[in-house]
Enzyme design. Structure first.
Site, PDB file in Angstrom:
ATOM      1  N   VAL A   7      74.462 -19.023  -7.137  1.00 27.47           N
ATOM      2  CA  VAL A   7      75.051 -19.226  -5.874  1.00 27.47           C
ATOM      3  C   VAL A   7      74.699 -20.831  -5.866  1.00 27.47           C
ATOM      4  CG1 VAL A   7      73.654 -19.301  -3.685  1.00 27.47           C
ATOM      5  CG2 VAL A   7      73.780 -17.345  -4.880  1.00 27.47           C
ATOM      6  N   PHE A 142      76.548 -15.557   1.231  1.00 28.56           N
ATOM      7  CA  PHE A 142      77.067 -14.105   1.174  1.00 28.56           C
ATOM      8  C   PHE A 142      78.086 -14.096   0.240  1.00 28.56           C
ATOM      9  CE2 PHE A 142      76.020 -14.989   5.754  1.00 28.56           C
ATOM     10  CZ  PHE A 142      75.278 -13.748   5.974  1.00 28.56           C
ATOM     11  N   CYS A 252      71.238  -8.576  -5.784  1.00 29.70           N
ATOM     12  CA  CYS A 252      71.038  -8.575  -4.103  1.00 29.70           C
ATOM     13  C   CYS A 252      70.534  -7.368  -3.353  1.00 29.70           C
ATOM     14  CB  CYS A 252      71.954  -9.205  -3.628  1.00 29.70           C
ATOM     15  SG  CYS A 252      72.273 -10.822  -3.929  1.00 29.70           S
ATOM     16  N   LYS A 255      67.026  -5.808  -4.127  1.00 27.90           N
ATOM     17  CA  LYS A 255      66.061  -6.501  -3.598  1.00 27.90           C
ATOM     18  C   LYS A 255      66.142  -6.532  -2.102  1.00 27.90           C
ATOM     19  CE  LYS A 255      66.727 -11.094  -4.260  1.00 27.90           C
ATOM     20  NZ  LYS A 255      66.396 -12.309  -3.424  1.00 27.90           N
TER      21      LYS A 255
HETATM   22  C1  UDX Z   1      76.080  -8.602  -2.669  1.00 25.34           C
HETATM   23  C2  UDX Z   1      76.832  -8.817  -1.298  1.00 25.34           C
HETATM   24  O1  UDX Z   1      78.071  -8.019  -1.098  1.00 25.34           O
HETATM   25  C3  UDX Z   1      76.952 -10.512  -0.963  1.00 25.34           C
HETATM   26  O2  UDX Z   1      77.277 -10.676   0.209  1.00 25.34           O
HETATM   27  C4  UDX Z   1      75.310 -10.880  -1.300  1.00 25.34           C
HETATM   28  O3  UDX Z   1      75.359 -12.154  -0.718  1.00 25.34           O
HETATM   29  C5  UDX Z   1      75.088 -10.720  -2.504  1.00 25.34           C
HETATM   30  O4  UDX Z   1      74.891  -9.212  -2.954  1.00 25.34           O
HETATM   31  P1  UDX Z   1      76.819  -8.512  -5.124  1.00 25.34           P
HETATM   32  O5  UDX Z   1      75.648  -8.259  -5.590  1.00 25.34           O
HETATM   33  O6  UDX Z   1      77.795  -9.290  -6.132  1.00 25.34           O
HETATM   34  O7  UDX Z   1      77.086  -9.198  -3.712  1.00 25.34           O
HETATM   35  O8  UDX Z   1      77.674  -7.068  -5.336  1.00 25.34           O
HETATM   36  P2  UDX Z   1      78.598  -6.112  -4.319  1.00 25.34           P
HETATM   37  O9  UDX Z   1      79.899  -6.550  -4.777  1.00 25.34           O
HETATM   38  O10 UDX Z   1      78.070  -6.387  -2.895  1.00 25.34           O
HETATM   39  O11 UDX Z   1      78.210  -4.859  -4.937  1.00 25.34           O
HETATM   40  C6  UDX Z   1      77.011  -4.085  -5.187  1.00 25.34           C
HETATM   41  C7  UDX Z   1      77.015  -2.753  -5.436  1.00 25.34           C
HETATM   42  O12 UDX Z   1      77.629  -1.919  -4.827  1.00 25.34           O
HETATM   43  C8  UDX Z   1      77.528  -2.827  -6.970  1.00 25.34           C
HETATM   44  O13 UDX Z   1      76.528  -2.251  -7.955  1.00 25.34           O
HETATM   45  C9  UDX Z   1      78.784  -1.935  -6.764  1.00 25.34           C
HETATM   46  O14 UDX Z   1      79.373  -1.208  -7.877  1.00 25.34           O
HETATM   47  C10 UDX Z   1      78.257  -0.991  -5.787  1.00 25.34           C
HETATM   48  N1  UDX Z   1      79.401  -0.547  -4.764  1.00 25.34           N
HETATM   49  C11 UDX Z   1      80.158  -1.460  -4.079  1.00 25.34           C
HETATM   50  C12 UDX Z   1      79.701   0.793  -4.767  1.00 25.34           C
HETATM   51  O15 UDX Z   1      78.758   1.627  -5.198  1.00 25.34           O
HETATM   52  N2  UDX Z   1      80.728   1.388  -4.249  1.00 25.34           N
HETATM   53  C13 UDX Z   1      81.532   0.488  -3.200  1.00 25.34           C
HETATM   54  O16 UDX Z   1      82.256   0.963  -2.584  1.00 25.34           O
HETATM   55  C14 UDX Z   1      81.335  -0.891  -3.415  1.00 25.34           C
END
Ligand code: UDX
Length: 432
Positions: A7, A142, A252, A255
């Site tokens: 970040v 975000f 994220c 947590k």
């Molecule tokens: C997230 C938020 O999206 C972001 O805005 C924030 O500030 C940080 O946390 P990130 O941790 O990078 O981002 O992951 P993200 O793309 O949101 O995916 C999170 C989890 O959800 C992953 O394990 C992903 O595989 C899972 N996921 C996502 C699913 O299981 N199904 C989906 O349709 C989308």
């Protein structure tokens, strides 16, 4: 910028790109040395180029010396706020850094919290700084891992929380994003802090909803991919976060759901929806383990002792090598505990990364995971898994079955190569 993680570094490099003069402080000497040499070890698309450009234009400095921030106009805090063993946010680094900054910053310097912090933290910042003269602004990030540069430069929205007395400071923070053209929402600090948790918890609920839906689809003879496609065409629902998988993870969502639940409990609010999403996520991992056991042994309670299993994907999602709170790691651990011998490959995780899990090896060649395997299991949605030579993999395995827990592979293509595919959320593959 305080903190050069994904970040802080992304924000620093993007702000330099937008024309600001940025000094980025981190206490990791080796990291700062590498960044000064223009070396970026975080795998964020576009980030390395922005760091090099920022250095070349003399707009981006890296240092371990926090006192160099003495004369700056704004300090953006991008510090780790990890989840402790009790589920609470650990603010040790955040708090000790503020205590130091309080003795360094010039009067009127604006303090901007980008890190995700427990509700009510903004109100505590002046006391932690030991200063009442510094405006405090909450500006949650975000940024998705793997899309951080794109998300910073083209945000859906910018949320800026400040008390009425700090309206000018809030405008200074808004000016950082003026070039992006994103809608800016001015609000109070508590609302900004809640917005961050509310967004991530909502995404977690959406993803858990789909995983439970996948279970229902399997039992009633429907196809979850077609159901979610149709759902996503409704503007009120939108297509993102509607993909069934082995569960959500990363630095994220786990947590933030935990922190929101804790805050709700303290406030006397029963946020059962979020609690159930967390529970469903744990159940999803158990479901994947059961599916693998079924595929390998032919029964839901067969023994995995000595079974060789090939794992494709360890990261918590495609596009990153991040293993923090990855459902793949939890699943691999569970399979290893049940006696399986696992070989894993992930395009973003080097073979040198020892997972420290007994019975699990990591290789740097996807074809090595297939050797003598009783099953292959896809746990991360890397697109390159689609284009592997599945005929060669079929020759190497002992038992040609693929448990595709991201629904990324084409069943017909796999069948041609000689594999049986077990997917998620289709009637053809009843729940284990
Ligand atoms: C997230 C938020 O999206 C972001 O805005 C924030 O500030 C940080 O946390 P990130 O941790 O990078 O981002 O992951 P993200 O793309 O949101 O995916 C999170 C989890 O959800 C992953 O394990 C992903 O595989 C899972 N996921 C996502 C699913 O299981 N199904 C989906 O349709 C989308």
């Amino acid at each position: 910028m305080v903190g050069a993680g994904y970040v802080g570094l992304t924000s620093a490099a993007c702000l330099a790109h937008l024309g600001f003069r940025v000094t980025c402080v981190d206490n990791d000497v080796a990291k700062v040395d590498r960044l000064c040499a223009g070396e970026v070890t975080i795998a964020e698309p576009g980030l390395a180029d922005l760091v090099v450009a920022g250095r070349t234009r003399s707009r981006l400095d890296f240092t371990t010396d926090i006192t160099t921030l003495a004369g700056v106009d704004l300090v953006l805090l991008c510090l780790p706020t990890p989840m402790g063993p009790d589920g609470a946010c650990n603010l040790d680094v955040f708090e000790s850094t503020l205590a130091i900054l309080g003795g360094v910053l010039r009067p009127g310097c604006v303090i901007v919290t980008k890190s995700t912090v427990p509700l009510g933290t903004a109100g505590r910042v002046p006391r932690l700084l030991g200063r009442a003269d510094l405006p405090v602004v909450s500006n949650p990030e975000f940024l998705r891992e793997g899309h951080a540069v794109e998300d910073f430069l083209h945000p859906d929205r910018v949320v800026i929380g400040a008390d009425a007395a700090y309206r000018d400071a809030a405008e200074e923070v808004a000016a950082l994003y003026a070039e992006t053209g994103a809608p800016v929402l001015h609000t109070d600090p508590a609302t900004a802090e809640v917005t961050k948790y509310a967004s991530n918890a909502f995404l977690a609920i959406k993803a858990s909803y789909v995983n439970v839906l996948a279970e229902l689809c399997e039992r009633v003879g429907a196809d979850v991919t077609e159901v979610t496609h149709a759902m996503g065409l409704d503007d009120r629902i939108a297509p993102d976060f509607l993909t069934a998988g082995p569960g959500w993870g990363g630095s994220c969502l786990p947590k933030d759901t935990s922190a929101l639940l804790r805050a709700a409990e303290e406030a006397g609010v029963d946020f059962a929806l979020v609690r159930d999403a967390v529970k469903a996520n744990a159940r999803q991992q158990a479901t994947v383990v059961r599916k693998v056991r079924c595929a390998v042994t032919g029964s839901a309670d067969g023994s995995l002792v000595g079974a060789r299993i090939g794992i494709l994907g360890l990261a918590f999602k495609a596009g990153t090598g991040d293993l923090r709170d990855s459902p793949a790691i939890a699943i691999v651990e569970a399979l290893a505990r049940q006696g399986a011998i696992l070989t894993a490959y992930d395009p973003a995780v080097g073979a040198a990364v020892g997972l420290g899990i007994h019975g699990v090896g990591v290789v740097s060649d996807p074809y090595l995971v297939a050797e003598d395997a009783a099953a292959l299991v896809v746990l991360t949605e890397w697109p390159e898994f689609r284009t592997l030579d599945w005929t060669a993999l079929a020759r190497a395995v002992r038992h040609p079955v693929v448990v595709d827990m991201r629904n990324v592979l084409d069943a017909a293509e796999l069948a041609t190569a000689g594999f049986r595919r077990v997917g998620l959320g289709t009637s053809a593959e009843p729940m284990a």
